[in-house]
Design a protein around this motif. Structure first.
Motif, mmCIF file in Angstrom:
data_model
loop_
_atom_site.group_PDB
_atom_site.id
_atom_site.type_symbol
_atom_site.label_atom_id
_atom_site.label_comp_id
_atom_site.label_asym_id
_atom_site.label_seq_id
_atom_site.Cartn_x
_atom_site.Cartn_y
_atom_site.Cartn_z
ATOM 1 N N SER A 27 5.021 -16.989 -9.179
ATOM 2 C CA SER A 27 5.984 -16.905 -8.087
ATOM 3 C C SER A 27 6.382 -15.464 -7.790
ATOM 4 O O SER A 27 6.741 -15.146 -6.662
ATOM 5 C CB SER A 27 7.215 -17.746 -8.395
ATOM 6 N N THR A 28 6.320 -14.567 -8.751
ATOM 7 C CA THR A 28 6.693 -13.173 -8.494
ATOM 8 C C THR A 28 5.632 -12.449 -7.686
ATOM 9 O O THR A 28 5.911 -11.423 -7.081
ATOM 10 C CB THR A 28 6.928 -12.429 -9.821
ATOM 11 N N ALA A 29 4.423 -12.979 -7.633
ATOM 12 C CA ALA A 29 3.369 -12.326 -6.867
ATOM 13 C C ALA A 29 3.634 -12.419 -5.370
ATOM 14 O O ALA A 29 3.190 -11.573 -4.605
ATOM 15 C CB ALA A 29 2.022 -12.942 -7.205
ATOM 16 N N PHE A 30 4.371 -13.437 -4.932
ATOM 17 C CA PHE A 30 4.624 -13.622 -3.516
ATOM 18 C C PHE A 30 6.060 -13.288 -3.139
ATOM 19 O O PHE A 30 6.507 -13.648 -2.056
ATOM 20 C CB PHE A 30 4.311 -15.067 -3.123
ATOM 21 N N ALA A 31 6.797 -12.620 -3.981
ATOM 22 C CA ALA A 31 8.213 -12.374 -3.728
ATOM 23 C C ALA A 31 8.434 -11.396 -2.583
ATOM 24 O O ALA A 31 9.446 -11.468 -1.895
ATOM 25 C CB ALA A 31 8.883 -11.841 -4.993
ATOM 26 N N GLY A 32 7.497 -10.480 -2.345
ATOM 27 C CA GLY A 32 7.702 -9.457 -1.328
ATOM 28 C C GLY A 32 7.484 -9.938 0.091
ATOM 29 O O GLY A 32 8.030 -9.399 1.033
ATOM 30 N N GLY A 33 6.678 -10.958 0.293
ATOM 31 C CA GLY A 33 6.387 -11.440 1.631
ATOM 32 C C GLY A 33 5.355 -10.555 2.311
ATOM 33 O O GLY A 33 4.825 -9.596 1.745
ATOM 34 N N MET A 34 5.069 -10.864 3.554
ATOM 35 C CA MET A 34 4.079 -10.098 4.324
ATOM 36 C C MET A 34 4.764 -8.899 4.966
ATOM 37 O O MET A 34 5.883 -8.995 5.457
ATOM 38 C CB MET A 34 3.459 -10.980 5.408
ATOM 39 N N GLU A 35 4.069 -7.817 5.006
ATOM 40 C CA GLU A 35 4.608 -6.618 5.642
ATOM 41 C C GLU A 35 3.449 -5.894 6.314
ATOM 42 O O GLU A 35 2.313 -5.949 5.870
ATOM 43 C CB GLU A 35 5.317 -5.766 4.581
ATOM 44 N N GLU A 36 3.735 -5.228 7.416
ATOM 45 C CA GLU A 36 2.683 -4.551 8.165
ATOM 46 C C GLU A 36 2.163 -3.367 7.351
ATOM 47 O O GLU A 36 2.940 -2.671 6.698
ATOM 48 C CB GLU A 36 3.220 -4.048 9.497
ATOM 49 N N PRO A 37 0.845 -3.135 7.401
ATOM 50 C CA PRO A 37 0.300 -1.992 6.660
ATOM 51 C C PRO A 37 0.748 -0.679 7.301
ATOM 52 O O PRO A 37 0.878 -0.565 8.515
ATOM 53 C CB PRO A 37 -1.216 -2.175 6.783
ATOM 54 N N LYS A 38 0.998 0.300 6.467
ATOM 55 C CA LYS A 38 1.436 1.598 6.955
ATOM 56 C C LYS A 38 0.216 2.504 7.074
ATOM 57 O O LYS A 38 -0.507 2.725 6.110
ATOM 58 C CB LYS A 38 2.452 2.217 5.995
ATOM 59 N N MET A 39 0.008 3.016 8.268
ATOM 60 C CA MET A 39 -1.131 3.895 8.516
ATOM 61 C C MET A 39 -0.698 5.340 8.265
ATOM 62 O O MET A 39 0.345 5.782 8.749
ATOM 63 C CB MET A 39 -1.619 3.759 9.959
ATOM 64 N N GLU A 40 -1.520 6.063 7.523
ATOM 65 C CA GLU A 40 -1.216 7.467 7.277
ATOM 66 C C GLU A 40 -1.682 8.289 8.474
ATOM 67 O O GLU A 40 -2.730 8.013 9.050
ATOM 68 C CB GLU A 40 -1.925 7.935 6.010
ATOM 69 N N PRO A 41 -0.920 9.322 8.836
ATOM 70 C CA PRO A 41 -1.350 10.156 9.967
ATOM 71 C C PRO A 41 -2.598 10.946 9.587
ATOM 72 O O PRO A 41 -2.788 11.308 8.417
ATOM 73 C CB PRO A 41 -0.153 11.081 10.202
ATOM 74 N N PRO A 42 -3.463 11.198 10.557
ATOM 75 C CA PRO A 42 -4.683 11.958 10.252
ATOM 76 C C PRO A 42 -4.353 13.399 9.884
ATOM 77 O O PRO A 42 -3.393 13.991 10.386
ATOM 78 C CB PRO A 42 -5.483 11.894 11.548
ATOM 79 N N ILE A 43 -5.153 13.961 8.998
ATOM 80 C CA ILE A 43 -4.955 15.344 8.565
ATOM 81 C C ILE A 43 -5.652 16.273 9.554
ATOM 82 O O ILE A 43 -6.839 16.117 9.833
ATOM 83 C CB ILE A 43 -5.517 15.543 7.146
#
Length: 59
Positions: free
Chosen positions: A15-31
C-alpha cells in the motif's frame, strides 16, 4: 498466526507504493552552451608560454 503477520506485512508494504498518487513528469530545461569566440584568447596563451619558457631559460 505467522501467515496472518506475513500477510499484514505484505499488505502494508504494497500500500505504501501507491501512496503518492499520479503526478505529471517534470521536464528538465535543455542545457544551452554559450559559445565564446575571442581571437585574443587564442593568441595570448602561446605568447605567455613563450615568455615563461624564455624567463626560465634565462635563469
Amino acid at each position: 498466526m505467522k501467515k496472518l503477520v506475513l500477510a499484514a506485512a505484505l499488505t502494508g508494504a504494497a500500500s505504501t507504493a501507491f501512496a503518492g498518487g499520479m503526478e505529471e513528469p517534470k521536464m528538465e530545461p535543455p542545457i544551452v552552451e554559450q559559445q565564446t569566440s575571442s581571437s585574443a584568447a587564442g593568441i595570448v596563451v602561446p605568447i605567455l608560454l613563450l615568455l615563461l619558457i624564455a624567463a626560465a631559460s634565462s635563469n
